[in-house]
Design an enzyme around this catalytic site. Structure first.
Site, mmCIF file in Angstrom:
data_model
loop_
_atom_site.group_PDB
_atom_site.id
_atom_site.type_symbol
_atom_site.label_atom_id
_atom_site.label_comp_id
_atom_site.label_asym_id
_atom_site.label_seq_id
_atom_site.Cartn_x
_atom_site.Cartn_y
_atom_site.Cartn_z
ATOM 1 N N TYR A 162 38.051 77.010 43.802
ATOM 2 C CA TYR A 162 36.717 77.285 44.367
ATOM 3 C C TYR A 162 36.164 78.568 43.741
ATOM 4 O O TYR A 162 35.015 78.615 43.299
ATOM 5 C CB TYR A 162 36.835 77.426 45.885
ATOM 6 C CG TYR A 162 35.605 77.948 46.596
ATOM 7 C CD1 TYR A 162 34.529 77.115 46.899
ATOM 8 C CD2 TYR A 162 35.523 79.285 46.985
ATOM 9 C CE1 TYR A 162 33.410 77.589 47.572
ATOM 10 C CE2 TYR A 162 34.404 79.773 47.659
ATOM 11 C CZ TYR A 162 33.352 78.922 47.948
ATOM 12 O OH TYR A 162 32.242 79.419 48.615
ATOM 13 N N ALA A 163 37.000 79.620 43.688
ATOM 14 C CA ALA A 163 36.556 80.903 43.125
ATOM 15 C C ALA A 163 36.107 80.730 41.677
ATOM 16 O O ALA A 163 35.069 81.262 41.265
ATOM 17 C CB ALA A 163 37.695 81.928 43.215
HETATM 18 N N1 LIG Z 1 30.352 80.505 54.921
HETATM 19 C C1 LIG Z 1 30.862 81.432 54.139
HETATM 20 O O1 LIG Z 1 31.622 82.320 54.599
HETATM 21 C C2 LIG Z 1 30.490 81.482 52.685
HETATM 22 C C3 LIG Z 1 31.006 82.532 51.928
HETATM 23 C C4 LIG Z 1 30.699 82.607 50.575
HETATM 24 C C5 LIG Z 1 29.864 81.645 49.993
HETATM 25 N N2 LIG Z 1 29.380 80.637 50.753
HETATM 26 C C6 LIG Z 1 28.513 79.656 50.067
HETATM 27 O O2 LIG Z 1 27.327 79.475 50.823
HETATM 28 C C7 LIG Z 1 26.840 78.135 50.651
HETATM 29 C C8 LIG Z 1 26.608 77.508 52.013
HETATM 30 O O3 LIG Z 1 27.842 77.534 52.726
HETATM 31 P P1 LIG Z 1 28.001 77.101 54.256
HETATM 32 O O4 LIG Z 1 28.905 78.071 54.900
HETATM 33 O O5 LIG Z 1 26.664 76.812 54.851
HETATM 34 O O6 LIG Z 1 28.853 75.762 54.032
HETATM 35 P P2 LIG Z 1 28.736 74.349 54.730
HETATM 36 O O7 LIG Z 1 29.991 73.614 54.366
HETATM 37 O O8 LIG Z 1 28.391 74.521 56.176
HETATM 38 O O9 LIG Z 1 27.492 73.698 53.961
HETATM 39 C C9 LIG Z 1 27.565 73.135 52.677
HETATM 40 C C10 LIG Z 1 26.733 71.868 52.713
HETATM 41 O O10 LIG Z 1 26.746 71.292 51.388
HETATM 42 C C11 LIG Z 1 26.716 69.885 51.574
HETATM 43 N N3 LIG Z 1 27.214 69.185 50.382
HETATM 44 C C12 LIG Z 1 28.470 69.230 49.869
HETATM 45 N N4 LIG Z 1 28.579 68.396 48.835
HETATM 46 C C13 LIG Z 1 27.369 67.799 48.678
HETATM 47 C C14 LIG Z 1 26.860 66.823 47.785
HETATM 48 N N5 LIG Z 1 27.639 66.264 46.842
HETATM 49 N N6 LIG Z 1 25.565 66.436 47.913
HETATM 50 C C15 LIG Z 1 24.778 66.976 48.872
HETATM 51 N N7 LIG Z 1 25.200 67.908 49.745
HETATM 52 C C16 LIG Z 1 26.485 68.310 49.656
HETATM 53 C C17 LIG Z 1 27.646 69.651 52.766
HETATM 54 O O11 LIG Z 1 27.428 68.380 53.353
HETATM 55 C C18 LIG Z 1 27.314 70.822 53.676
HETATM 56 O O12 LIG Z 1 26.354 70.491 54.667
HETATM 57 C C19 LIG Z 1 27.886 77.408 49.800
HETATM 58 O O13 LIG Z 1 27.474 77.409 48.457
HETATM 59 C C20 LIG Z 1 29.128 78.271 49.961
HETATM 60 O O14 LIG Z 1 30.016 78.137 48.885
HETATM 61 C C21 LIG Z 1 29.684 80.515 52.079
#
Ligand SMILES: NC(=O)c1ccc[n+]([C@@H]2O[C@H](COP(=O)([O-])OP(=O)(O)OC[C@H]3O[C@@H](n4cnc5c(N)ncnc54)[C@H](O)[C@@H]3O)[C@@H](O)[C@H]2O)c1
Length: 255
Positions: A162-163
């Site tokens: 992931y990183a």
């Molecule tokens: N929550 C955290 O602590 C955190 C930390 C660092 C980075 N992020 C980044 O922030 C962003 C949002 O994260 P989040 O916490 O809301 O995660 P989340 O898992 O709640 O949301 C991600 C969304 O992406 C959608 N998704 C995944 N694959 C898909 C595809 N093929 N087509 C369409 N949609 C798809 C999922 O259905 C999900 O609703 C992400 O890019 C994540 O990597 C989150």
């Protein structure tokens, strides 16, 4: 220029991917509050329908259930946004997956392909499709991609794939920022540390507690705190910002 965080976003056409997720929902609401028209995209149609139905005046917005791994659908999606809203101005690309495995040995080839495909490959092809439409419209555009603090730390053990995918997002965004600047298209990334969504709680409770202890501000970010930064990067105030990675880690990383 109006001095408000959403300056310039009134009636703009915005696409938010991952819109049914923890942060994506808040980003969708924030753009709608700034007066933009938002196309909320995520895998499950009923979930994006619910996100849009909860906005004030849902008829101004659009809900699209699709798998972004269907790269051949990206152009059609963006054309639909332009036809529905009359314009396409901002791509906020949040959709991603994190497969946290207990250790290095538990990572499979399938894990690698899946995370690199969703997190990095989709980012490139969707960004390129957006850039093509921005260029055709001739008004510039804004792209905000989502990375993670892991882009810089490299993650640990079972989360390093992931990183690596998120490191790729930063690298890709910098290259696109340089390439697309002559067309008035800015490309930036936001890098949350811990944000209060289900993605964070995939961690074992003891690791999570240790992780949160390292945050100088002492708590994870709320989705709304991340959403404010995204709206800012899409606003008139950020016209001169491109190729940047906004550190939203509560001080856990300082760069
Ligand atoms: N929550 C955290 O602590 C955190 C930390 C660092 C980075 N992020 C980044 O922030 C962003 C949002 O994260 P989040 O916490 O809301 O995660 P989340 O898992 O709640 O949301 C991600 C969304 O992406 C959608 N998704 C995944 N694959 C898909 C595809 N093929 N087509 C369409 N949609 C798809 C999922 O259905 C999900 O609703 C992400 O890019 C994540 O990597 C989150």
């Amino acid at each position: 220029m109006a001095w408000s965080i959403g300056a310039g976003l009134e009636d703009r056409g915005v696409v938010v991917t991952g819109a049914a997720g923890g942060i994506g929902r808040a980003v969708t609401q924030a753009f709608a509050s700034a007066g933009a028209r938002v196309c909320a995209v995520d895998l499950d149609p009923s979930q994006v329908d619910a996100v849009v139905a909860a906005l004030p005046d849902p008829a101004r917005h659009l809900a699209v259930g699709m798998d972004l791994l269907r790269l051949d659908e990206h152009e059609r999606l963006l054309q639909r946004v332009r036809e529905t809203f009359g314009r396409f101005d901002v791509l906020a690309h949040l959709a991603a997956i994190l497969l946290r495995r207990p250790d290095l040995d538990a990572i499979t080839e399938e894990d690698w392909d899946c995370q690199l495909d969703v997190n990095l490959k989709v980012t490139f092809f969707l960004n390129r499709a957006a850039a093509r439409l921005f260029r055709a419209q001739g008004r510039g555009g804004r792209i905000i991609n989502f990375t993670s603090q892991a882009w810089q730390t490299g993650g640990f053990g079972g989360s390093i794939v992931y990183a690596a995918s998120k490191g790729g997002v930063v690298s890709l965004s910098r290259g696109l920022a340089r390439t697309l600047a002559p067309d008035g298209i800015t490309v930036n990334t936001v890098a949350p540390g811990a944000a209060d969504t289900p993605m964070l709680y995939g961690m074992p409770p003891e690791s999570l507690a240790a992780f949160i202890q390292q945050i100088p501000l002492g708590r994870p970010a709320s989705p709304e705190e991340i959403a404010g930064a995204v709206v800012f990067l899409a606003s008139d105030h950020a016209r001169y910002i491109t190729g940047a990675t906004l550190n939203l880690t509560g001080g856990q990383l300082m760069y």
